[in-house]
Write a protein that holds these residues in place. Structure first.
Motif, PDB file in Angstrom:
ATOM      1  N   ASN A  63      20.690   7.783 -77.462  1.00 57.05           N
ATOM      2  CA  ASN A  63      21.971   8.299 -77.743  1.00 57.05           C
ATOM      3  C   ASN A  63      23.162   7.720 -77.363  1.00 57.05           C
ATOM      4  N   GLU A  64      23.053   7.052 -76.096  1.00 55.67           N
ATOM      5  CA  GLU A  64      24.044   6.586 -75.306  1.00 55.67           C
ATOM      6  C   GLU A  64      23.633   5.145 -74.648  1.00 55.67           C
ATOM      7  N   PHE A  65      24.671   4.236 -74.571  1.00 52.50           N
ATOM      8  CA  PHE A  65      24.604   3.135 -73.715  1.00 52.50           C
ATOM      9  C   PHE A  65      25.919   2.821 -73.028  1.00 52.50           C
ATOM     10  N   SER A  66      25.765   1.822 -72.022  1.00 52.99           N
ATOM     11  CA  SER A  66      26.890   1.502 -71.086  1.00 52.99           C
ATOM     12  C   SER A  66      26.948  -0.108 -71.029  1.00 52.99           C
ATOM     13  N   VAL A  67      28.246  -0.538 -70.716  1.00 54.08           N
ATOM     14  CA  VAL A  67      28.678  -1.919 -70.514  1.00 54.08           C
ATOM     15  C   VAL A  67      29.548  -1.786 -69.403  1.00 54.08           C
ATOM     16  N   PHE A 106      35.769  -0.832 -74.663  1.00 55.17           N
ATOM     17  CA  PHE A 106      35.160  -1.834 -73.724  1.00 55.17           C
ATOM     18  C   PHE A 106      36.094  -3.044 -73.576  1.00 55.17           C
ATOM     19  N   LEU A 107      37.384  -3.048 -74.122  1.00 59.42           N
ATOM     20  CA  LEU A 107      38.452  -3.977 -73.996  1.00 59.42           C
ATOM     21  C   LEU A 107      39.075  -3.736 -72.654  1.00 59.42           C
ATOM     22  N   THR A 108      38.510  -3.676 -71.689  1.00 57.98           N
ATOM     23  CA  THR A 108      39.144  -3.377 -70.419  1.00 57.98           C
ATOM     24  C   THR A 108      38.768  -4.529 -69.312  1.00 57.98           C
ATOM     25  N   ASN A 109      39.577  -4.639 -68.362  1.00 60.11           N
ATOM     26  CA  ASN A 109      39.382  -5.312 -67.117  1.00 60.11           C
ATOM     27  C   ASN A 109      37.656  -5.137 -66.489  1.00 60.11           C
ATOM     28  N   GLU A 110      37.476  -4.028 -66.446  1.00 58.47           N
ATOM     29  CA  GLU A 110      36.149  -3.662 -65.884  1.00 58.47           C
ATOM     30  C   GLU A 110      35.165  -4.382 -66.572  1.00 58.47           C
ATOM     31  N   VAL A 111      35.279  -4.126 -68.038  1.00 60.96           N
ATOM     32  CA  VAL A 111      33.968  -4.588 -68.681  1.00 60.96           C
ATOM     33  C   VAL A 111      34.079  -6.031 -68.955  1.00 60.96           C
ATOM     34  N   TYR A 153      26.979 -10.067 -71.884  1.00 59.28           N
ATOM     35  CA  TYR A 153      27.077  -8.695 -71.655  1.00 59.28           C
ATOM     36  C   TYR A 153      25.829  -8.129 -71.307  1.00 59.28           C
ATOM     37  N   PHE A 154      25.553  -7.327 -70.444  1.00 58.00           N
ATOM     38  CA  PHE A 154      24.643  -6.333 -70.188  1.00 58.00           C
ATOM     39  C   PHE A 154      24.631  -5.008 -70.766  1.00 58.00           C
ATOM     40  N   PHE A 155      24.242  -4.833 -72.027  1.00 56.83           N
ATOM     41  CA  PHE A 155      24.014  -3.376 -72.765  1.00 56.83           C
ATOM     42  C   PHE A 155      22.796  -2.574 -72.029  1.00 56.83           C
ATOM     43  N   LYS A 156      23.189  -1.653 -71.518  1.00 57.67           N
ATOM     44  CA  LYS A 156      22.206  -0.858 -70.750  1.00 57.67           C
ATOM     45  C   LYS A 156      22.051   0.728 -71.539  1.00 57.67           C
ATOM     46  N   SER A 196      35.233  -8.264 -66.784  1.00 61.04           N
ATOM     47  CA  SER A 196      34.777  -8.672 -65.384  1.00 61.04           C
ATOM     48  C   SER A 196      33.438  -8.527 -65.233  1.00 61.04           C
ATOM     49  N   SER A 197      32.591  -7.602 -65.838  1.00 62.78           N
ATOM     50  CA  SER A 197      31.199  -7.503 -65.592  1.00 62.78           C
ATOM     51  C   SER A 197      30.326  -8.493 -66.351  1.00 62.78           C
ATOM     52  N   ALA A 198      30.910  -9.176 -67.348  1.00 63.17           N
ATOM     53  CA  ALA A 198      30.236 -10.130 -67.946  1.00 63.17           C
ATOM     54  C   ALA A 198      29.549 -11.281 -67.008  1.00 63.17           C
TER      55      ALA A 198
END
Length: 372
Positions: free
Chosen positions: A178-182, A97-102, A206-209, A104-106
């Motif tokens: 079982n899984e989530f996404s950010v 989760f230490l990426t530009n995409e993540v 962040y939005f944890f889905k 930038s999604s904040a």
């Protein structure tokens, strides 16, 4: 006669006269005069040295400049550049989760209010501390960076290096999730709150889905506020737990299964199936009718067990038909149980439908009543 006059004292020079006058001067006046003479010299020296200091700082950098640059990257959503300055030193499966995409999604990122002047560290003369005042989603907090002086290597912009960056660990667990996404990045969760899976993120909101729920489980998403990991305010999220629940769609499937089971047991040819009450499992029955099917689910548990409203099956055997007797009404209690995996998720068949077993029973106290 011209030329030097040996044995005759030289006339006192003006410098000597000023020196004698200075020494005979009142001490307080002498201090003031020294200050007046020293101040222009100091100003002149400072002006003279300013370009030198500027050049040194350009070459070597400054501790506060390094901190400000790092925070600027985080504020702009540039995770890659921030990582190039300070690496967390953790396995790859924890840094996804230490990426530009993540970053930038904040919905909110760091705001820099001020970066203080460096101060010498109490533990190491080669280290300095820099205090930054920051904001996250309107909430102010401070963070103290330790910056070390190190040998400058190729590619380094400064001899000053931040010792520890802003990396915050968040434990994530789930029930029936079982899984989530950010920010579009998907990762597994821990089985429960006692054994969560830990992930590292930069500061942000962040939005944890929850992901992979299937058709029969609902779970709310979570808004996660990450500041600096100090957990010193009620704003900052400590951990995330997804609580998945069996939904109304599964409840409807359970009701359909109960209605179908009653219908089968009330039909000649299928009334002998396992699970049908013994009262309808007879070769002497001449007539079976499901006069009332379960209309609603009256009770349900979190573990996938559902109780339907009463059903009624009308039964007439061969001897009763010969004598012209009226059919008997049997009150049927229906219970549906959904097969669940170890994670509490409904097991489905090849068509994606839940695997449900239904039990029909006749209360011993209800008795049989003739059909009107």
């Amino acid at each position: 006669m011209s030329g030097p006059q040996y044995g005759v004292p030289m006339a006192q020079s003006e410098l000597g006269w000023w020196l004698v006058s200075f020494m005979r001067m009142d001490p307080k006046r002498r201090k003031k005069l020294i200050a007046l003479l020293f101040l222009p010299s100091l100003i002149f020296f400072s002006i003279l040295m300013t370009p030198v200091v500027w050049v040194v700082e350009m070459i070597q950098g400054t501790p506060d400049g390094e901190v400000r640059q790092y925070l600027t990257y985080l504020a702009e959503g540039d995770a890659a550049s921030a990582l190039a300055m300070v690496d967390p030193g953790i396995p790859n499966d924890q840094r996804q989760f230490l990426t530009n995409e993540v970053l930038s999604s904040a919905s909110a990122r760091l705001e820099i209010e001020s970066v203080g002047q460096p101060e010498y560290s109490s533990s190491d003369i080669q280290s300095k501390t820099v205090t930054a005042v920051l904001r996250m989603n309107g909430h102010r907090f401070t963070h103290i960076f330790t910056v070390d002086r190190r040998e400058k290597r190729e590619g380094d912009s400064s001899v000053w290096k931040i010792r520890d960056g802003l990396f915050v660990t968040i434990p994530v667990s789930g029930t029936r999730v079982n899984e989530f996404s950010v920010g579009g990045v998907v990762a597994p969760v821990g089985a429960d709150q006692t054994t969560p899976t830990e992930y590292v993120l930069f500061p942000g909101v962040y939005f944890f889905k929850p992901e992979g729920l299937g058709a029969y489980v609902d779970a709310p998403s979570a808004t996660v506020v990450i500041e600096n990991g100090a957990r010193s305010s009620s704003y900052e999220t400590v951990s995330v737990h997804f609580d998945g629940t069996l939904n109304a769609e599964l409840r409807g499937e359970a009701l359909r299964a109960m209605r179908g089971a009653v219908q089968e047991c009330a039909t000649l040819g299928t009334n002998m199936k396992a699970g049908c009450p013994s009262e309808v499992c007879s070769a002497n029955i001449s007539e079976l009718v499901a006069s009332t099917l379960p209309a609603t689910v009256e009770n349900g548990s979190k573990e996938g067990s559902y109780v339907g409203s009463d059903a009624v099956i009308s039964v007439r055997d061969t001897s009763g038909a010969a004598l012209g007797a009226q059919p008997r009404d049997l009150i049927i209690k229906t219970t549906a149980t959904v097969a669940l995996s170890d994670a509490g998720v409904p097991v489905t068949d090849i068509d994606g439908k839940p695997v449900i077993s239904v039990m029909l029973s006749i209360p011993s106290s209800s008795g049989d009543s003739p059909s009107s």
